[in-house]
Design an enzyme around this catalytic site. Sequence first.
Site: not given
Length: 344
Positions: A150-152
């Site tokens: 996930g980017c976060n």
Amino acid sequence: MAQPKNIAILGASGYTGAELVRLIATHPMMDIVALSGERKAGMEMRDVFPHLRHLDLPSLVKIEDIDFTDVDLCFCALPHATSQAVIKELPKDMKVVDLSADFRLRDPEVYAKWYGGQHDALDIQAEAVYGLTEFYRDDIKNARVVAGTGCNAATGQYALRPLIAGGVIDLDDIIIDLKTGVSGAGRSLKEPFLHAELSEGAHPYAIGGTHRHLAEFDQEFSAIAGREVKVQFTPNLLPANRGIIANVYVKGDAQTIYDTLVAAYADEPFIEMLPFGTAPSTRHVRGSNYCHIGVTGDRIAGRAIVIAALDNLTKGSSGQAMQNANLMLGLPEEMGLQLAPLFP
């Protein structure tokens, strides 16, 4: 000279699919031979994404119409649940980089808890390698399936993994306050993301520990520490197209924290440690595969702020995917990814 590798992109009509096309366009050893877009099948990429009109690309088709016989690697930029159903039907000898959440979590019960359904491709889940390149590089080189992060989750991990491994922070007092651009929500039409709904404000969401990327933090941080580690995490949606910046609040000596991160990332081509006391900005990583990290001491003794910034579509997703694909295909890891950030 070696022949370029044949690449397919499934879900090419979304933001991460278009970002993959943009990056691969200047990659000397990758050729795009197939693009899928279920709702836009039959259309040309230049009509879906006019910024790509200068490229000679295949038309968008449905997945079932793609001949995968000569495809060396497939990027799967599809929604979770859809991705696992598609990947289990792909040729078993083809390398796959998945950009969805379907293969990030090792425990099927944890996946079911956070994503609301049983996993339908457990054999592939068992073999998939977590795609945070800097920390799983050796496993990725030999993997058939790599699960993009996930980017976060990637942003928080770049700030924290070396500190947890080095034992230089209090593991029971970690706060991640993260701001993200709206492209992380995908390209589908959603009322909260209309300009009039989103602009001129900042919007906290998934408050109180409900964001799905917490599952990745739990999995990865606990594995590093050898015991359960749970962080406080609040994401905030910004009226910006791209970018993630995470302010990470920790207990520990600021200089030791900085030195630990500098040592950990000394040889990493895409992680840039800023001078002590300097804060990064999303505008300085926009459109690039770079992550900038800064460390500052707090006025309260024994506390520090670690700030990490990256582009959610590039280093947080499609750039990371291509970095992993390079390793899987035996190519130089940095190939095609050293574009300078866009500024202003």
